[in-house]
Design a protein around this motif. Structure first.
Motif, PDB file in Angstrom:
ATOM      1  N   GLU A 161       0.823  -1.207   0.000  1.00 20.12           N
ATOM      2  CA  GLU A 161       0.000   0.000   0.000  1.00 20.12           C
ATOM      3  C   GLU A 161       0.854   1.253   0.000  1.00 20.12           C
ATOM      4  N   ILE A 162       1.999   1.203   0.699  1.00 19.07           N
ATOM      5  CA  ILE A 162       2.871   2.387   0.711  1.00 19.07           C
ATOM      6  C   ILE A 162       3.255   2.728  -0.725  1.00 19.07           C
ATOM      7  N   ALA A 163       3.630   1.694  -1.476  1.00 18.19           N
ATOM      8  CA  ALA A 163       4.038   1.932  -2.862  1.00 18.19           C
ATOM      9  C   ALA A 163       2.877   2.498  -3.671  1.00 18.19           C
ATOM     10  N   LEU A 164       1.708   1.897  -3.494  1.00 21.27           N
ATOM     11  CA  LEU A 164       0.533   2.360  -4.238  1.00 21.27           C
ATOM     12  C   LEU A 164       0.235   3.829  -3.918  1.00 21.27           C
ATOM     13  N   TYR A 165       0.250   4.150  -2.621  1.00 21.67           N
ATOM     14  CA  TYR A 165      -0.062   5.520  -2.221  1.00 21.67           C
ATOM     15  C   TYR A 165       1.010   6.487  -2.724  1.00 21.67           C
ATOM     16  N   SER A 166       2.274   6.061  -2.664  1.00 20.43           N
ATOM     17  CA  SER A 166       3.336   6.932  -3.184  1.00 20.43           C
ATOM     18  C   SER A 166       3.070   7.242  -4.644  1.00 20.43           C
ATOM     19  N   PHE A 167       2.625   6.217  -5.379  1.00 16.07           N
ATOM     20  CA  PHE A 167       2.369   6.428  -6.805  1.00 16.07           C
ATOM     21  C   PHE A 167       1.240   7.439  -7.004  1.00 16.07           C
ATOM     22  N   VAL A 168       0.199   7.325  -6.183  1.00 14.97           N
ATOM     23  CA  VAL A 168      -0.898   8.295  -6.289  1.00 14.97           C
ATOM     24  C   VAL A 168      -0.376   9.702  -6.014  1.00 14.97           C
ATOM     25  N   ILE A 169       0.465   9.827  -4.980  1.00 18.35           N
ATOM     26  CA  ILE A 169       1.019  11.149  -4.649  1.00 18.35           C
ATOM     27  C   ILE A 169       1.887  11.650  -5.800  1.00 18.35           C
ATOM     28  N   LEU A 170       2.625  10.731  -6.425  1.00 20.26           N
ATOM     29  CA  LEU A 170       3.453  11.117  -7.574  1.00 20.26           C
ATOM     30  C   LEU A 170       2.585  11.651  -8.707  1.00 20.26           C
ATOM     31  N   LEU A 171       1.460  10.981  -8.951  1.00 16.52           N
ATOM     32  CA  LEU A 171       0.569  11.453 -10.020  1.00 16.52           C
ATOM     33  C   LEU A 171       0.033  12.846  -9.695  1.00 16.52           C
ATOM     34  N   LEU A 172      -0.401  13.031  -8.447  1.00 17.72           N
ATOM     35  CA  LEU A 172      -0.987  14.320  -8.065  1.00 17.72           C
ATOM     36  C   LEU A 172       0.032  15.448  -8.204  1.00 17.72           C
ATOM     37  N   THR A 173       1.210  15.260  -7.579  1.00 22.23           N
ATOM     38  CA  THR A 173       2.209  16.330  -7.611  1.00 22.23           C
ATOM     39  C   THR A 173       2.777  16.481  -9.019  1.00 22.23           C
ATOM     40  N   GLY A 174       2.873  15.367  -9.735  1.00 24.13           N
ATOM     41  CA  GLY A 174       3.442  15.418 -11.084  1.00 24.13           C
ATOM     42  C   GLY A 174       2.579  16.250 -12.020  1.00 24.13           C
ATOM     43  N   VAL A 175       1.254  16.099 -11.898  1.00 18.08           N
ATOM     44  CA  VAL A 175       0.366  16.901 -12.745  1.00 18.08           C
ATOM     45  C   VAL A 175       0.586  18.386 -12.451  1.00 18.08           C
ATOM     46  N   TYR A 176       0.728  18.696 -11.168  1.00 17.85           N
ATOM     47  CA  TYR A 176       0.986  20.094 -10.786  1.00 17.85           C
ATOM     48  C   TYR A 176       2.260  20.605 -11.449  1.00 17.85           C
ATOM     49  N   LEU A 177       3.325  19.816 -11.354  1.00 14.94           N
ATOM     50  CA  LEU A 177       4.612  20.268 -11.902  1.00 14.94           C
ATOM     51  C   LEU A 177       4.523  20.454 -13.415  1.00 14.94           C
ATOM     52  N   SER A 178       3.722  19.601 -14.073  1.00 17.85           N
ATOM     53  CA  SER A 178       3.666  19.682 -15.533  1.00 17.85           C
ATOM     54  C   SER A 178       3.015  20.981 -16.007  1.00 17.85           C
ATOM     55  N   PHE A 179       2.300  21.673 -15.116  1.00 13.82           N
ATOM     56  CA  PHE A 179       1.752  22.977 -15.513  1.00 13.82           C
ATOM     57  C   PHE A 179       2.875  23.987 -15.762  1.00 13.82           C
ATOM     58  N   PHE A 180       4.005  23.784 -15.134  1.00  9.27           N
ATOM     59  CA  PHE A 180       5.040  24.815 -15.164  1.00  9.27           C
ATOM     60  C   PHE A 180       6.319  24.397 -15.874  1.00  9.27           C
ATOM     61  N   TYR A 181       6.518  23.087 -15.982  1.00  4.94           N
ATOM     62  CA  TYR A 181       7.780  22.615 -16.535  1.00  4.94           C
ATOM     63  C   TYR A 181       7.748  22.674 -18.059  1.00  4.94           C
ATOM     64  N   ILE A 224       9.951  26.906 -11.110  1.00  5.81           N
ATOM     65  CA  ILE A 224       9.092  26.158 -10.185  1.00  5.81           C
ATOM     66  C   ILE A 224       9.607  26.319  -8.761  1.00  5.81           C
ATOM     67  N   SER A 225      10.939  26.339  -8.624  1.00  5.26           N
ATOM     68  CA  SER A 225      11.524  26.395  -7.287  1.00  5.26           C
ATOM     69  C   SER A 225      11.478  27.805  -6.689  1.00  5.26           C
ATOM     70  N   PHE A 226      11.570  28.837  -7.516  1.00  5.97           N
ATOM     71  CA  PHE A 226      11.708  30.185  -6.957  1.00  5.97           C
ATOM     72  C   PHE A 226      10.603  31.148  -7.367  1.00  5.97           C
ATOM     73  N   ASP A 227       9.949  30.896  -8.481  1.00  3.25           N
ATOM     74  CA  ASP A 227       8.986  31.882  -8.958  1.00  3.25           C
ATOM     75  C   ASP A 227       7.563  31.365  -9.044  1.00  3.25           C
ATOM     76  N   VAL A 228       7.327  30.160  -8.544  1.00  4.15           N
ATOM     77  CA  VAL A 228       5.960  29.658  -8.434  1.00  4.15           C
ATOM     78  C   VAL A 228       5.693  29.493  -6.942  1.00  4.15           C
ATOM     79  N   ARG A 229       4.666  30.147  -6.467  1.00  4.32           N
ATOM     80  CA  ARG A 229       4.389  30.075  -5.027  1.00  4.32           C
ATOM     81  C   ARG A 229       3.994  28.654  -4.642  1.00  4.32           C
TER      82      ARG A 229
END
Lengths: 552, 354, 275
Positions: free
Chosen positions: A55-75, A106-111
């Motif tokens: 389950e840890i792995a599964l949940y990590s993957f879900v978190i990766l998808l969530l944060t990854g979508v966010y990052l793709s807005f800016f990268y 993403i690191s300095f100019d995206v709140r």
């Protein structure tokens, strides 16, 4: 209860009230989901702490998808050269690729962008780590055995894909560290005999570094590999649901049942809550512990390098094998076989092939064709456990060697000595681990049998009329005239201390408060029950890690 | 297995023996027991954690769970407030921005922990304790399912008549292969023929040596025991390609240090200057950790060590070949120039490399 | 939450809820305020560029004092006339005052025992004595001088300094000046304790195995830029939380396993424990 089917069913009686009930009626009249829902809610999950690692792995993957979508807005996955003009003053005016530039943004100019980046990176490290831990649990308890070989194969595929996915993500910022990693990846591709240069040109699109690799890695990282991972996770988890979870032997637990809690409400609440705990750990790490500070690394420049250039931990074993392998270059007339091909292509190839094939190898060697839903305690299968310990030792030596320069610098050890220690350790330590583990397994087995025969040591010393001192043992079952009981080992944990007597295998203990109450103790079946659970001899043999006796 | 609605296809599921009318008269708990039986689940142990409602212990448990959800609420709220209020932009003259991410992470974690703990504690402290046993059926289908399915498959196969028609067999096999090729062939767009760039760099006869900040290099520029990273001097900017394959480490030896050159390369150095490719022959990292007293050059990626005094021969670690040496001299105007390109491919080994 | 009050019961529970909500908001605001307050306080502490004013004197008195110190502490290894002693210490003729300053001010000299590499220690001589010895050595053999004036330049040069640092320094000292291993027990030391002057004198003189970066190679402006970059990097905060050594993926992997997986393992032990 069972409904009769007819050509035309009567309109069901709507008995549900309230908004949830009405929604349920609405859905069932269209999708006939009642039976399925009830089955899902009634599904029983065995509750052992070690079953939550997947389950840890599964949940990590879900978190990766969530944060990854966010990052793709800016990268922006582009290798176009730009001049940095963002907030971070220490790089202003420096030439860099747009990929690195947008990662700095993403690191300095995206709140809040840095938090997301860091959660994403920590989740990636923990994703692979959780898969590894989960795999070790499955290996050491024999959960991969028939009928679950395919689940194991899919798991090994997921681990491999997770590593590739991680490396692709690590490369995307196009910073000095990841660029150095890509350069090594390029060298590894070049090292493949006969087709190496063609492979490298196909993937990089030109001589290193070219301008194609980051966009290609990007599409692999955000679409191709996660898509594959998602699909395989679906099948992997689907198989677990279909075949139901394995469980450890114990009171009432048999090959043909699952003992635990139903999905709804208990297990669902725990499993769902656990997702938030895992997410909480990632958030805490992502906020409080800095990871991959690319602004310190600087943009990639093939002429620059930093001391202590390392990959993320899951590639570390490859870095280690590359460092340890001797400089053996083979010249064949006008052709060359690079020394890189052995530690970077052949060795991982062998390692992952053995890993994938292990269930089949073991089944062939033990001639075990039975179905297994009950797990084995590692001690009961000393050969497998020792093989596992050996492989783990081999891997750990490689992993440590992947950071041997950091260890050398921080602990004031000679780098050359670290390399030699790694080379020797890689060969010498695994056999030692095998022998040690084997001995420990046998010792533990013997101790279990001893307690079953003589009982638990009470710590009470008695003096016999003859003057002899003996320690009083509490027998676990009915005894003969000599105080010996004829209990046979059933593959379950044997209580070894007096205060664990009533709870085989598990202590009833609160985490913050003591919650065990005496009524409950009465409620539960004791060890006697466990051992008198009426296991057939054949089942016993199986539980003890031996194949079924064909005679029986 | 005559049960056609698909629910009880496996043997042994105890079907509740009550009809729907009777079922409706049962208590909710009994209904649940019966309902579980349909799915092969027997609730073997069920115990209210607080049989007497309203005890102190129950209230305490409830408060603990409530506290967790309050923490979740407060954490999320604090996250939102901090996200809006705290200074977050990098500012070289202050460290205030350095608190933004940690505070966000902390509040987020508090919120998530609160919610997760709340749910789990609810299950552990309040939800009625249970232990259930679910039946698990053998790993294989019923014998009649196996045999009937096999019959359907074989019969269908016979209906196609493919076993009797070897021509169709072959043609079909061939076309399936060809269709498979359709999926793979377009990937040919990725393939590029290596054009010998691996054997060439940006150096040529008379190319001047230039530093990263575009200064030409003269003999007096480097002190004894010093090193300088140089590139071929060009009018246009340094491309990534040139930086990746033409980068060279120009080294001025200390007094007393001499290089034993390779055969045919006696004249590659210039007085106490030598120039080697900076790209490690092992995996391509810039090997640039130079120890001026020992004359050793270390690569930071896999710790290959080259002894420059033995003409960059690898003396430790996984690298097998010496670093390629650039032949240098000084031109009429007193600048360092290359005398020709490297006489071998730089960087890591590959198959076609002699 | 089990016996939720029905809506008709009215006001009392609602006010309690409101009180709780307002308490939560107050807490969140308090957290925010503390953050802002800290930020303002932290902003006041601005790093200042260091200006070297302590050039060694050419005053004969100072040189004589330096000679005395030399003859007490250095002569056994470096010889009466700085010519060096076989197997003990190198000649100091021509190394210059910059080299003396680096070696003595960082405590590397006088050396306690011969090892693969001389380590940084608490300095044995104070600043004035160090400069006196430097003046003496300079008076005998000449060589690289201790730089004076502004050692960092202006902040315009930070990005350039970073590029130069990554090209020339990071390969041994790591991307953030945290040091690294060299061959066979040698190492590039971390630059945590280095001040502007030791960074300059190290570049000028190439102590031990460090290559020399003379003024013709790295101009004074470039050395200012490098120094400014290194020192600014050291002084500036880490926006992403604890820097765990600024050493890249090795400590990160360690934290992922020990803290991350460790914490989650404790959690599943707790969740799995029978209650």
């Amino acid at each position: 209860m069972s409904q009769t089917t007819s050509e035309r069913r009567p309109t069901p009686t709507r008995r549900n009230t309230g908004p949830v009930g009405k929604a349920a009626d609405w859905a069932d009249e269209r999708y006939t989901g009642s039976g399925l829902t009830r089955r899902a809610l009634n599904k029983v999950f065995p509750d052992n702490w070690s079953f939550m690692m997947g389950e840890i792995a599964l949940y990590s993957f879900v978190i990766l998808l969530l944060t990854g979508v966010y990052l793709s807005f800016f990268y922006d996955p582009s290798m176009t050269e730009v001049r940095y003009n963002g907030s971070y003053e220490l790089l202003r005016g420096v030439e860099m690729s747009r990929a690195y530039d947008s990662t700095l943004d993403i690191s300095f100019d995206v709140r809040g962008g840095l938090l997301m980046r860091q959660i994403h990176h920590w989740a990636a490290l923990l994703f692979v780590a959780a898969m590894t831990v989960h795999m070790l649990r499955v290996f050491f308890t024999g959960a991969f055995r028939k009928p679950r070989e395919l689940t194991w194969l899919l798991g090994v595929t997921l681990l491999t894909l997770g590593i590739v996915e991680g490396f692709a993500g690590y490369s995307l910022p196009d910073d000095l560290l990841s660029g150095t990693g890509l350069r090594i990846a390029h060298a590894i591709m070049l090292s493949i005999p006969v087709v190496g240069t063609w492979v490298a040109y196909a993937i990089f699109g030109a001589e290193f570094p070219g301008t194609d690799i980051i966009p290609r890695l990007y599409i692999a990282h955000v679409l191709l590999i996660p898509g594959l991972i998602l699909a395989i996770i679906t099948v992997h988890v689907g198989l677990v649901v279909k075949q139901k979870h394995t469980q450890f032997p114990g009171p009432g637990r048999q090959e043909n049942n699952v003992v635990g809690e139903r999905m709804y409400p208990s297990y669902g609440a725990k499993g769902g809550g656990f997702f938030f705990l895992v997410f909480g750990v990632m958030a805490a790490l992502g906020g409080l512990v800095q990871i991959n500070p690319i602004w310190l690394y600087g943009p990639y420049n093939p002429a620059h390098v930093s001391a202590g250039s390392q990959p993320d931990w899951y590639i570390g074993f490859l870095d280690g094998s590359t460092r340890l392998f001797p400089a053996w270059e083979i010249r064949l007339w006008d052709y060359t076989i690079s020394p890189l091909v052995w530690p970077c292509v052949v060795l991982p190839g062998i390692m992952f092939t053995l890993l994938a094939l292990y269930p089949f190898i073991e089944a062939r060697l033990t001639k075990d064709r039975a179905l297994h839903n009950l797990l084995q305690r590692p001690r009961d299968v000393p050969v497998r456990t020792s093989l596992g310990a050996m492989a783990l030792t081999f891997y750990t030596v490689l992993l440590i060697s992947g950071g041997n320069d950091i260890i050398a610098a921080k602990f004031d050890i000679s780098l050359n000595a670290m390399t030699w220690a790694g080379r020797i350790g890689l060969i010498a330590l695994p056999p030692i681990a095998y022998v040690l583990t084997y001995t420990i397994c046998l010792g533990l087995q013997r101790h279990d049998r001893q307690i079953l025969e003589h009982g638990v040591e009470t710590g009470i010393i008695k003096r016999l009329p003859s003057g002899e001192f003996i320690e009083v043992h509490q027998p676990l079952g009915p005894v003969d005239d000599h105080g010996h009981s004829a209990l046979e080992y059933a593959g379950a944990a044997v209580p070894k201390r007096m205060n664990r007597l009533t709870h085989p295998g598990r202590k009833a203990k609160g985490f913050l408060w003591k919650v065990q109450d005496p009524d409950e103790v009465q409620d539960r079946s004791g060890t006697e029950a466990a051992l008198e659970a009426g296991l057939e001899t054949n089942e016993r043999r199986e539980l003890a890690g031996r194949p079924k006796d064909p005679e029986l | 297995m005559s049960d056609v609605d698909g629910r009880h296809l496996h043997a042994g599921t105890p079907v509740p023996d009550v009809d729907l009318e009777t079922y409706r008269t049962l208590s909710l708990e009994d209904q649940a027991h019966e309902a579980s039986k349909i799915d092969g689940v027997t609730i073997t142990h069920r115990r209210d954690r607080f049989p007497v409602p309203g005890t102190k212990a129950e209230k305490r448990a409830e408060r603990v769970v409530a506290l967790c959800f309050v923490a979740a609420f407060v954490g999320a709220l604090a996250f939102t407030v901090c996200y809006v209020v705290l200074p977050w932009r990098y500012d070289i003259s202050s460290d205030s921005y350095a608190w933004f991410t940690p505070v966000l992470g902390l509040t987020m974690a508090i919120s998530l922990f609160g919610f997760g703990l709340g749910a789990i504690l609810w299950a552990k402290l309040l939800i009625t304790e249970e232990e259930s046993v679910q039946e698990r059926h053998g790993g294989y289908s019923e014998q009649e399912d196996r045999e009937t399915t096999a019959a359907i498959v074989s019969d269908g196969w016979d209906m196609t008549g493919i076993a009797r028609r070897p021509l169709l067999q072959r043609v079909l096999g061939l076309s399936v292969l060809a269709l498979g090729a359709l999926a793979i062939v377009p990937l040919g767009g990725l393939i590029k023929k290596p054009k010998g760039e691996l054997f060439r760099t940006g150096w040529a006869e008379g190319t001047r040596l230039m530093t990263g900040d575009r200064r030409l290099v003269r003999p007096g520029d480097i002190e004894a025991g010093g090193i300088e990273t140089v590139f071929p001097a060009t009018e246009e900017g340094l491309s990534m390609q040139v930086r990746a394959d033409s980068v060279v480490l120009l080294i001025r030896l200390r007094p007393g240090q001499t290089v034993t050159p390779r055969p045919d390369q006696e004249d590659y150095g210039w007085q106490d200057y030598v120039a080697f490719s900076k790209i490690c022959t092992h995996a391509g990292c810039p090997a640039s950790l130079y120890e001026q007293q020992t004359g050793r050059l270390l690569c930071p990626c896999h710790q290959s060590q080259f002894d420059l005094l033995q003409d960059a021969k690898p003396v430790f670690g996984p690298a097998a070949r010496p670093l390629p040496k650039l032949a240098i001299t000084v031109d009429d105007e007193g600048y360092f120039v290359a005398r020709r390109d490297f006489n071998e491919a730089i960087g890591p080994s590959f198959w076609e490399r002699p | 939450m089990t016996d939720r009050p029905s809506t008709t019961k009215g006001r009392r529970p609602r006010t309690r809820l409101r009180r709780r909500v307002s308490g939560a908001i107050a807490l969140a605001l308090a957290l925010g305020t503390v953050g802002v307050a800290y930020a303002t306080v932290a902003a006041a502490a601005t790093p200042k560029a260091q200006v070297a004013s302590n050039a060694p004197s050419e005053d004969p008195v100072e040189i004589r004092k330096g000679r005395q110190l030399f003859e007490q502490g250095c002569i056994t290894c470096h010889g009466r006339n700085l010519q060096g002693v076989q197997d003990r210490g190198p000649s100091l003729i021509g190394v210059g005052e910059a080299a003396v300053y680096f070696q003595v001010a960082t405590g590397r000299m006088p050396v306690a025992r011969q090892e693969a590499q001389v380590e940084r220690k608490e300095p044995y001589y104070d600043e004035a004595e160090t400069l006196q010895i430097a003046a003496y050595v300079q008076s005998v053999g000449g060589g690289a001088e201790i730089p004076t004036g502004n050692l960092r330049g202006s902040d315009e040069n930070l990005a350039e300094g970073g590029e130069l640092f990554r090209l020339n320094c990071a390969s041994c000292h790591n991307f953030a000046g945290r040091g690294g291993a060299l061959s066979a027990g040698k190492y590039a030391p971390p630059m945590d304790q280095a001040n502007d002057l030791t960074i300059w004198t190290a570049m000028l003189t190439g102590p031990q195995n460090m290559p020399v970066f003379g003024d013709n190679q790295l101009t004074e402006e470039q050395k200012q830029a490098i120094t400014n970059y290194v020192q600014t990097l050291k002084e500036q905060g880490d926006p992403g939380g604890a820097p765990i050594g600024r050493m890249g993926p090795v400590p990160e992997g360690l934290v992922a396993w020990v803290v991350g997986i460790g914490a989650i393992m404790l959690m599943i032990l707790w969740i799995g424990a029978k209650s």
